[in-house]
Design an enzyme around this catalytic site. Sequence first.
Site, PDB file in Angstrom:
ATOM      1  CG  ASP A  48      44.287  -0.723   0.648  1.00 22.98           C
ATOM      2  OD1 ASP A  48      45.019  -1.434   0.545  1.00 22.98           O
ATOM      3  OD2 ASP A  48      42.760  -1.740   0.919  1.00 22.98           O
ATOM      4  CG  ASP A 104      43.044  -1.023  -5.432  1.00 24.44           C
ATOM      5  OD1 ASP A 104      43.283  -1.311  -6.044  1.00 24.44           O
ATOM      6  OD2 ASP A 104      43.547  -0.626  -3.892  1.00 24.44           O
ATOM      7  CB  CYS A 111      75.264 -12.929  35.661  1.00 29.12           C
ATOM      8  SG  CYS A 111      75.629 -14.397  34.683  1.00 29.12           S
ATOM      9  CG  ASP A 150      47.192  -2.089  -3.028  1.00 21.16           C
ATOM     10  OD1 ASP A 150      47.608  -1.710  -1.845  1.00 21.16           O
ATOM     11  OD2 ASP A 150      45.687  -1.440  -3.035  1.00 21.16           O
ATOM     12  CB  CYS A 182      73.438 -17.508  36.313  1.00 25.59           C
ATOM     13  SG  CYS A 182      75.545 -17.089  36.132  1.00 25.59           S
TER      14      CYS A 182
END
Lengths: 751, 120
Positions: free
Chosen positions: A639, A440, A18, A643, A15
């Site tokens: 990549d 891949d 503070c 995968d 608040c």
Amino acid sequence: MTEIKKTYPIKGMHCASCVGVIEKSLKRTVGIKDAVVNLATEKATVTYDSDICNEEQISSAVDNVGYKVIIQQEAVSGDQEKQEKTKELKKLRIKVAVSLLFGGLIFWGSFPGLINIAPELLKNFWVQLLLATPVQFWAGWDFYRATIPALKHRTANMDTLVALGTTVAYVYSAFVIFFPSVVMDLGLEVMPYFDVATIVIGLILLGRYFEARAKGQTSEAIKKLIGMQAKTARVLRQAQDGKVKEIDVPIEQVVIGDVIRVRPGEKIPVDGVILEGESSIDESMITGESIPVDKAKGDTVVGATINKTGTFTYKANRVGQDSMLAQIIQLVQEAQGSKAPIQRIADLISSYFVPIVIMLAIATFAIWYVIGPSPVGESALLFALLNTVAVLIIACPCAMGLATPTAIMVGTGLGAEKGILIKDAESLEIAHKVTTVIFDKTGTLTQGKPEVTDLISTNKITKNELLKLAASIEKGSEHSLAEAIVKKAEEEKIDIESVSKFKAIAGHGVEGVVRKDKVSFGNRRLMERENIALGSYLEQIELLENEGKTVMMLGVNGKLAGLIAVADTIKDSSKDGITALQNKGIEVVMITGDNQRTAKAIASKLGIKRVLAEVLPDQKEAEVRKIQSEGKIVAMVGDGINDAPALAAADVGIAMGTGTDVAIEAADITLINKDLRTVASTIALSKKTMRTIKVNLFWAFGYNILLIPVAMGILYPFFQILLSPIFASVAMASSSISVVANSLLLKKYKI
Amino acid sequence: MTIDKIIVLIFSAIGIVFTYWFFLMKKEKVVVVTSDAVDIVVDGGYQPEIISIPKGRTTTINFLRKDPSGCLEEVVLSGFKIRKYLPLNQKISIEINPQKTGEYPFSCGMNMFHGKVMVI
């Protein structure tokens, strides 16, 4: 007075009250000029005098009232570290010089032989005491300073051993000159050993000095990365009169969406996308690739790279901690903080090492005193004492502690310079054991941008009609082959029709209804499923597949209407990259969703013998595990997007970087230069680093295992060899230096 | 055997046993962290040496190095992939959020001083 204004995030504010509390507490702190707390941003801006106030005080002022301030450790804090290091090294240098000088003088005045040509003054024991005392308690204070609190915690370390050893020598010597009569009564010669204490301290500090300097170099790579950051950016901003002005702003103030202008020869400040203009850009600092890359509108640029030729403007899309450079720095830092499995044994031993050495030293004393020989004129006590000191001094647990991490730091840093980002030390360790590398195909070995090469229609429809139907139905699909077909249709200016009842069947193809016709488009498996006969076209399909093309079939209402062949270009670096691996004796496997014939055709072009074809995307992981179950250590290269499970399943997952994302979650290693030859380099780097670690460990262990018994006097009964504490200190100092130096040798290694 | 030798033997034996007891039979005192943060003072070791934190909660460990010796200038929490330089007399915060229970040792850069984070 140095005034500093800085902003800190505050935690725990709820608040407006503070705000007041924190501000008040901060302002009351000595040295803080002004403090402004903002509730909305939860930040405090503090102006303070850094001569009389530091961040710790700011932190405690906020702590005291029940909140938390986050003192950020920005990447830039390297400067402070460097400053502190330089100061430390300077202090150490003075201590080394003084202790070696004083030690040398005492040595001159006490060593048999030399003593004959020494000035009377130096032979005086009291003068020796005077010279030795500052060395013992001022230069040697570091050892005590580290030993006393350690003992409080009931732990011991290197410093404990040195402090113990030199204190024994010093106290004995002092005792000898203060109470000569007692010593003579015991039948001992009145002979102090101040030279031992002082020279040992001098040499060990000297070793520490070299070690600290060398160690600084092991983390050089990260400092280089941090230093690469541009300091300012030229941002186009709207001024109050509505005109767009170019202003230089500090890099921290650049926000996402800013338009930045870069001129030739300048450093690109943050990541972004080019809006206007073109240029060739030197990205070697990020990718390790020395040839500049041509970039134009729509291309991404990376911060810290250098603009070579043209002027362009671009829009910032990643700044601060999200930028590619920041990610790389973070990744390398993390890797350097991780532990290699090989280090475990060294860890285990070093935690028992020092207490064991102390026990051995006590045993040495007892054995020499009780059963040791006492040559004529010498006493057992003296032998026992000197050997005990030698044991304490020669033991060097530091070398064991430094063996692995220094090599890992140099290795990961070296990798980063070449565009190889290693996630942790463990990955670096496993990579050298790899026996099989699975690639891949799409997007890794090939560009991942397939193009339509052949259109073959049956007599029922025209080629344009074939392309139109195929493009229409593929429009909604995300497959890379679909993109190729849609692109082709756009090139041919063919209009696309709407599709209803669209359905994608994984691993087969797509289906839908176009103009009331049921259209199926996909591979042979789909045709079988739909009971569409291929008839005489089978031959043609196989012919195309043998050329490495992917053939897709279009069925209309259960009849074959045509074939579309699509091919993907192989990356320039693929062949060399694969050959490099095969030359190392590593098996290369290609994994792809393509059918056997297409896959084999591409594999044979690349020299790959083992092919896993017709693998559905979700089966890739299982295929990796299958090869692992053959007892192979598998690296999977992909990549990192499609995968990811396969990368995670592999022993080492290697992702070929795409764009600006370097922190690919599933990957252990990310290659940001997209060059496939780097896969072999990575394995080579791992082998080299592991060899360095093994040499280091061998050296560190061998040293301690061999020389501690020698210092205990094990060679004496056979060869009358004893190790003087001074030699012990030379050996100790050189052993940790040699470990660090060996790690630094890695830097010379060319990837 | 003369009396002095016997005395040396007895004291040496006591010394060895004492060394063993002193360094290797030390009881581990675990500090249970109940708040979100814990301070560890680095001075000839780590104080507290062993902290225990709950799983799945972000805990901030504030290291404050008071020891000028270069040995303790870095702290390594290898389980969390953290290697951090600790400037003298300056609090350095490290946030960790362990997802698995177990023991996560931490040490100085040369692995001579040790501490542990126990995640429960």
